[in-house]
Design a protein around this motif. Structure first.
Motif, PDB file in Angstrom:
ATOM      1  N   CYS A 241      51.829  -9.999 -27.798  1.00 13.01           N
ATOM      2  CA  CYS A 241      51.907 -11.124 -26.872  1.00 13.01           C
ATOM      3  C   CYS A 241      51.299 -10.758 -25.520  1.00 13.01           C
ATOM      4  O   CYS A 241      51.185  -9.582 -25.164  1.00 13.01           O
ATOM      5  CB  CYS A 241      53.361 -11.553 -26.689  1.00 13.01           C
ATOM      6  N   ASN A 242      50.905 -11.765 -24.780  1.00 13.25           N
ATOM      7  CA  ASN A 242      50.367 -11.591 -23.435  1.00 13.25           C
ATOM      8  C   ASN A 242      51.196 -12.399 -22.450  1.00 13.25           C
ATOM      9  O   ASN A 242      51.529 -13.553 -22.716  1.00 13.25           O
ATOM     10  CB  ASN A 242      48.912 -12.053 -23.357  1.00 13.25           C
ATOM     11  N   GLY A 243      51.525 -11.775 -21.330  1.00 14.43           N
ATOM     12  CA  GLY A 243      52.193 -12.502 -20.263  1.00 14.43           C
ATOM     13  C   GLY A 243      51.164 -13.166 -19.366  1.00 14.43           C
ATOM     14  O   GLY A 243      49.965 -13.178 -19.642  1.00 14.43           O
ATOM     15  N   THR A 244      51.614 -13.724 -18.264  1.00 16.70           N
ATOM     16  CA  THR A 244      50.688 -14.374 -17.338  1.00 16.70           C
ATOM     17  C   THR A 244      49.935 -13.360 -16.483  1.00 16.70           C
ATOM     18  O   THR A 244      48.825 -13.620 -16.034  1.00 16.70           O
ATOM     19  CB  THR A 244      51.462 -15.336 -16.411  1.00 16.70           C
ATOM     20  N   LYS A 245      50.528 -12.181 -16.269  1.00 12.65           N
ATOM     21  CA  LYS A 245      49.904 -11.162 -15.437  1.00 12.65           C
ATOM     22  C   LYS A 245      49.601  -9.871 -16.200  1.00 12.65           C
ATOM     23  O   LYS A 245      48.702  -9.125 -15.824  1.00 12.65           O
ATOM     24  CB  LYS A 245      50.802 -10.835 -14.237  1.00 12.65           C
TER      25      LYS A 245
ATOM     26  N   ASN B 221      48.804  -8.082 -19.943  1.00 17.90           N
ATOM     27  CA  ASN B 221      48.375  -8.366 -21.306  1.00 17.90           C
ATOM     28  C   ASN B 221      48.342  -7.085 -22.138  1.00 17.90           C
ATOM     29  O   ASN B 221      48.655  -5.987 -21.650  1.00 17.90           O
ATOM     30  CB  ASN B 221      47.003  -9.048 -21.306  1.00 17.90           C
TER      31      ASN B 221
ATOM     32  N   SER C  44      54.870  -7.061 -23.365  1.00 18.71           N
ATOM     33  CA  SER C  44      54.130  -7.440 -22.152  1.00 18.71           C
ATOM     34  C   SER C  44      54.999  -8.227 -21.181  1.00 18.71           C
ATOM     35  O   SER C  44      54.978  -7.988 -19.969  1.00 18.71           O
ATOM     36  CB  SER C  44      52.897  -8.265 -22.519  1.00 18.71           C
ATOM     37  N   ARG C  45      55.781  -9.148 -21.693  1.00 15.81           N
ATOM     38  CA  ARG C  45      56.616  -9.969 -20.804  1.00 15.81           C
ATOM     39  C   ARG C  45      57.785  -9.165 -20.242  1.00 15.81           C
ATOM     40  O   ARG C  45      58.238  -9.417 -19.130  1.00 15.81           O
ATOM     41  CB  ARG C  45      57.112 -11.205 -21.559  1.00 15.81           C
TER      42      ARG C  45
ATOM     43  N   GLU D  22      56.343  -7.441 -17.369  1.00 18.27           N
ATOM     44  CA  GLU D  22      56.028  -8.416 -16.327  1.00 18.27           C
ATOM     45  C   GLU D  22      57.272  -8.832 -15.549  1.00 18.27           C
ATOM     46  O   GLU D  22      57.241  -8.948 -14.318  1.00 18.27           O
ATOM     47  CB  GLU D  22      55.365  -9.633 -16.954  1.00 18.27           C
ATOM     48  N   GLN D  23      58.384  -9.052 -16.245  1.00 18.31           N
ATOM     49  CA  GLN D  23      59.604  -9.479 -15.557  1.00 18.31           C
ATOM     50  C   GLN D  23      60.369  -8.299 -14.960  1.00 18.31           C
ATOM     51  O   GLN D  23      61.281  -8.494 -14.153  1.00 18.31           O
ATOM     52  CB  GLN D  23      60.513 -10.252 -16.507  1.00 18.31           C
TER      53      GLN D  23
END
Length: 288
Positions: free
Chosen positions: A73-77, A79, A126-127, A130-131
């Motif tokens: 999966c890829n997050g918004t920022k 990947n 990834s997420r 990111e979080q």
């Protein structure tokens, strides 16, 4: 099942996932009660997990990142290429897979990633990064992903950690979940030349390898082994997405014993489970 005896077994699929399995056909309301006695061996006698010394590095590739939406999966920022770069950088700084594991845990800490014990599903690697926060399952899946990227065979274990004072509850319109006497837990395991090394970045008693809960604690009951599928497919509670309702009660009780082993009884009560949930829980894989 509905006061009639049914045989449960441990299922192992083609990729090595292990999980409790029973085939049921029903309609309407269903009551399932499972009482299981588990013998937990003390850490001094637990030979299943071995921390190997002087392991070669890099290893001959035996695994790869699964080609499904959870692991890739890829997050918004952040990947997947970013994770691959982190994996490469940390591995080049490591002299062994054990040191690589330690580098991953230290890197997360230095990056400011915080442990969050909120109950819920597992966030993809990834997420999670990111979080910058997550529970044990998020840490376990992230560590497994970075090992898979390097070709090291890795997987995630679901477990229950016995604690007489523990009480975990979660409720929504469609489901209720209660665990008494234990905390749900997840940790990573890498497999190198048949030697299984646990890595636990959250519920440990020291360093993430030798202090891993599966090695250092005498109260860990392993439930599921997840190789390459989405770990959310193996959650103890799978919330329905239709009109079905699920109620699950897990109660862990330590039995009196004169032996140096911990006898544990697990009581599971499941009410009104739709058959579609069982088939979806074990069989659905999201592919790219």
């Amino acid at each position: 099942v509905d006061s009639r005896e049914v045989n449960f077994s441990i299922g192992i699929d083609e990729e090595g996932n292990e999980y409790p399995f029973v085939s049921l056909s029903y309609a309407g309301r269903l009551n399932i009660t499972l009482v299981q006695r588990v013998v937990v061996y003390p850490a001094s006698a637990r030979g299943f997990f071995k921390t190997a010394d002087n392991l070669p590095w890099p290893l001959r590739p035996e695994d790869e990142l699964p080609r499904n939406g959870f692991w890739r999966c890829n997050g918004t920022k952040i990947n997947l290429p970013y994770l691959e770069n982190v994996s490469k950088t940390l591995s080049m700084q490591s002299a062994s897979p054990i040191e690589y594991a330690e580098k991953i845990v230290s890197w997360l800490k230095n990056r400011g990633v915080k442990y969050d014990n909120s109950f819920g599903g597992v966030v993809c690697p990834s997420r999670f990064l990111e979080q910058a926060s997550g529970a044990c399952g998020d840490y376990a899946s992230f560590i497994a992903a970075l090992f898979k990227i390097r070709g090291v065979k890795s997987y995630v274990f679901y477990a229950l950690v016995y604690d007489a004072k523990a009480l975990v509850t979660s409720n929504s319109t469609n489901y209720s979940f209660v665990t008494r006497g234990a905390y749900p837990h997840m940790f990573t395991v890498i497999d190198i030349d048949g030697k299984r090394v646990p890595i636990d970045a959250t519920a440990n008693t020291g360093d993430p390898i030798k202090g891993a809960s599966a090695v250092a604690l005498d109260n860990v009951v392993i439930l599921y082994k997840v190789m390459n599928r989405d770990p959310n497919d193996y959650l103890i509670l799978y919330a329905p997405n239709n009109d079905a309702k699920v109620s699950l009660i897990v109660e862990i009780i330590q039995a009196n014993t004169s032996t140096p082993m911990l006898d544990t009884e697990i009581l599971l009560g499941l009410l009104a489970i739709a058959l579609v949930l069982i088939s979806k829980r074990w069989d659905t894989v999201e592919e790219d």
